[in-house]
Design an enzyme around this catalytic site. Structure first.
Site, PDB file in Angstrom:
ATOM      1  N   GLU A 189       0.824  -1.217   0.000  1.00 34.80           N
ATOM      2  CA  GLU A 189       0.000   0.000   0.000  1.00 34.80           C
ATOM      3  C   GLU A 189       0.857   1.267   0.000  1.00 34.80           C
ATOM      4  O   GLU A 189       0.795   2.094   0.911  1.00 34.80           O
ATOM      5  CB  GLU A 189      -0.937  -0.020   1.213  1.00 34.80           C
ATOM      6  CG  GLU A 189      -1.876  -1.212   1.183  1.00 34.80           C
ATOM      7  CD  GLU A 189      -2.848  -1.271   2.354  1.00 34.80           C
ATOM      8  OE1 GLU A 189      -2.529  -0.735   3.419  1.00 34.80           O
ATOM      9  OE2 GLU A 189      -3.925  -1.859   2.196  1.00 34.80           O
ATOM     10  N   GLU A 383      -5.551  -8.497  -0.485  1.00 40.24           N
ATOM     11  CA  GLU A 383      -6.158  -8.306   0.835  1.00 40.24           C
ATOM     12  C   GLU A 383      -7.627  -8.010   0.639  1.00 40.24           C
ATOM     13  O   GLU A 383      -7.989  -7.139  -0.165  1.00 40.24           O
ATOM     14  CB  GLU A 383      -5.538  -7.125   1.595  1.00 40.24           C
ATOM     15  CG  GLU A 383      -4.148  -7.371   2.105  1.00 40.24           C
ATOM     16  CD  GLU A 383      -3.626  -6.234   2.982  1.00 40.24           C
ATOM     17  OE1 GLU A 383      -4.424  -5.612   3.711  1.00 40.24           O
ATOM     18  OE2 GLU A 383      -2.410  -5.976   2.914  1.00 40.24           O
TER      19      GLU A 383
HETATM   20  C1  BG6 Z   1      -4.333  -3.161   5.272  1.00 39.85           C
HETATM   21  C2  BG6 Z   1      -2.947  -3.500   5.743  1.00 39.85           C
HETATM   22  O1  BG6 Z   1      -4.396  -1.872   4.830  1.00 39.85           O
HETATM   23  O2  BG6 Z   1      -5.327  -3.241   6.242  1.00 39.85           O
HETATM   24  C3  BG6 Z   1      -2.906  -4.659   6.727  1.00 39.85           C
HETATM   25  O3  BG6 Z   1      -2.111  -3.793   4.646  1.00 39.85           O
HETATM   26  C4  BG6 Z   1      -3.982  -4.432   7.782  1.00 39.85           C
HETATM   27  O4  BG6 Z   1      -1.621  -4.777   7.247  1.00 39.85           O
HETATM   28  C5  BG6 Z   1      -5.337  -4.370   7.088  1.00 39.85           C
HETATM   29  O5  BG6 Z   1      -3.975  -5.369   8.809  1.00 39.85           O
HETATM   30  C6  BG6 Z   1      -6.520  -4.255   8.009  1.00 39.85           C
HETATM   31  O6  BG6 Z   1      -6.385  -3.140   8.847  1.00 39.85           O
HETATM   32  P1  BG6 Z   1      -6.519  -3.275  10.420  1.00 39.85           P
HETATM   33  O7  BG6 Z   1      -6.285  -1.943  10.952  1.00 39.85           O
HETATM   34  O8  BG6 Z   1      -7.897  -3.786  10.654  1.00 39.85           O
HETATM   35  O9  BG6 Z   1      -5.493  -4.281  10.826  1.00 39.85           O
END
Ligand code: BG6
Length: 485
Positions: A189, A383
């Protein structure tokens, strides 16, 4: 018949700093993640607030061995459990696993001349384990875990020095792990430097003395683009047949209404989001982006040859995360909704997770179509998932139908996009096993198919349990995405 390719890469995505733990084991140095504090009350209306890192906070964190308040130091102890965890991923039928390498396991301060052999041995053993189960690794070189020492000494990626240090680290990875890894990613990201400058680029705002924080952000971004391009070229040279991707947080933005001012705002947001992948896929700064910098009075220092480097080191594929869409309105009084390190206007057509992120499966289809139409390179979703509070029953079960619903609805939309002709080659959900959240460092914000017995304060046996979604995803993978029930 399945709409997905025969060799479609189904799997899950993880980041070293959120799972490994063992923060001071095996010669590992401190990373920026190791000083991230537990923030259960993070104000969602001020996501930027969690990045108000100061030199004093960092110094204090460096002098303590405390792990309750710094949960990423303990993670889920994947460092010692990876054989068991990979076996569970294999039981679900994973074709791929996206992981990151902790730069600080190889170069504890980022500046050592020789790489730390214990760190190399650890990752080789992890790759061997994946190989045993025919799980193809996808490796991110930098996922929110750069050496803290580089942040303190150089104010992170603001300094050009970081380009060489990163490229040297990348070369060691290619040399040591090239036999195991075909798919690589440079920066997780990359667009998030502006949203959380410390986490992504090691920038400590109070160190920005001769320049503004804004200037620091754009300078750091430039250095990361250059480093990514050089690493991409080296990767191709050193590992025949390798593929290097760039990675974007896909923040698809809708206008709140057809009021042209809303439309304009959403257009600006989308262009801003695209600029990061434009640079890495087209190999040059977009014209409007250059003008935007000028209008902001920001001069990015570039060296002779940088333009050529960007041109020659373009990414082979585009990887992106997708959790929610966002909505923009020219009216500042509209009700707001939280998102992945952003706030936007609440979309009345969408439901929200417990953390307020709005659930928008169709937005994933829209994102896939837009990205493929713009870039025409293979895409992978690296993701996608839903953070939720899970209940472990007395008989060791987790009935997470809400997670299944979330994932099913997104995968359905993916299939539609593929049918339209989008070249999608994989899907790694975030995250296959519960881990420490990036934004809040909570354990209770769970994403996994596998439940880990640990609470926010680090109490628990760390025992792993299969949730209902574990069996659902296994069935889905074995049918190549056809069986969604
Ligand atoms: C993404 C990141 O933007 O969001 C991850 O690359 C992260 O590392 C994921 O865990 C979810 O966000 P959060 O704050 O719920 O962990």
């Amino acid at each position: 018949m399945s709409k997905f390719k025969d060799n479609f890469l189904w799997g899950g995505a993880l980041a070293a700093n959120q799972i490994e733990g063992a923060w001071n084991v095996g010669g590992k140095g401190l990373s920026v993640a190791d000083v991230a504090t537990y923030k259960p009350d993070l104000d969602v209306s001020d996501y930027a607030g969690h990045n108000k890192v100061t030199s004093q906070m960092v110094e204090e964190a460096m002098t303590t061995d405390e792990i309750q308040y710094y949960p990423k130091r303990r993670g889920i102890d994947f460092y010692h459990h990876y054989k068991e965890d990979v076996k569970l991923f294999a039981e679900m039928g994973f074709k791929t696993l996206r992981i990151s390498i902790a730069w600080t396991r190889l170069f504890p301060t980022g500046e050592e001349v020789e790489a730390n052999q214990e760190g190399i041995a650890y990752y080789k053993s992890l790759f061997e384990t994946l190989k045993e189960y025919n799980i193809e690794p996808i490796v991110t070189l930098s996922h929110y875990e750069m050496p803290l020492a580089l942040s303190v000494k150089y104010n992170g990626w603001v300094d050009r020095k970081l380009v060489d240090l990163f490229v040297n680290y990348a070369e060691v990875c290619f040399k040591e792990f090239g036999a195991y890894v075909k798919y690589w990613l440079t920066f997780n990201e990359i667009d998030s430097v502006g949203r959380h400058p410390f986490t992504t680029a090691g920038i400590i705002p109070d160190k920005c003395v001769d320049y503004s924080l804004d200037e620091a952000v754009y300078q750091a971004l430039h250095h990361q683009y250059v480093a990514a391009a050089i690493a991409t070229k080296k990767c191709h040279d050193m590992i025949p047949g390798s593929q290097m991707g760039c990675m974007l947080t896909k923040l698809t933005t809708y206008p709140n209404t057809c009021n042209p001012n809303d439309v304009l705002l959403s257009l600006e947001r989308n262009l801003d989001n695209y600029s990061h992948s434009d640079i890495q896929i087209f190999g040059k700064y977009p014209t409007l982006y250059k003008q935007l910098l000028k209008n902001k009075g920001i001069v990015v220092k570039m060296e002779d040859g940088d333009e050529q480097i960007l041109k020659e080191g373009t990414a082979d594929y585009l990887a992106f995360s997708y959790y929610m869409s966002r909505t923009e309105s020219a009216d500042p009084n509209k009700e707001k909704a939280a998102g992945n390190t952003i706030m936007s206007v609440k979309n009345p057509y969408l439901a929200s997770t417990e953390w307020g992120w709005q659930i928008d499966p169709v937005g994933l289809r829209i994102s896939l179509i837009e990205l493929y139409d713009r870039y025409n390179v293979p895409l992978i979703i690296v993701e996608n998932g839903m953070g939720a509070v899970d209940q472990l029953t007395e008989d060791g079960k987790v009935h997470d139908s809400y997670r299944i619903d979330y994932l099913r609805s997104h995968i359905e939309e993916m299939a539609e996009a593929v049918e339209m002709g989008v070249d999608l080659f994989g899907y790694t959900s975030w995250a296959p096993i519960d881990l420490i959240s990036v934004s809040t460092s909570q354990m209770s914000k769970r994403y996994g198919y596998i439940y880990v017995d640990q609470d926010d304060l680090g109490n628990g046996s760390l025992k792993r349990y299969k949730k209902d979604s574990f069996y659902w995803y296994k069935k889905l993978i074995s049918s190549n995405g056809e069986d969604l029930d």
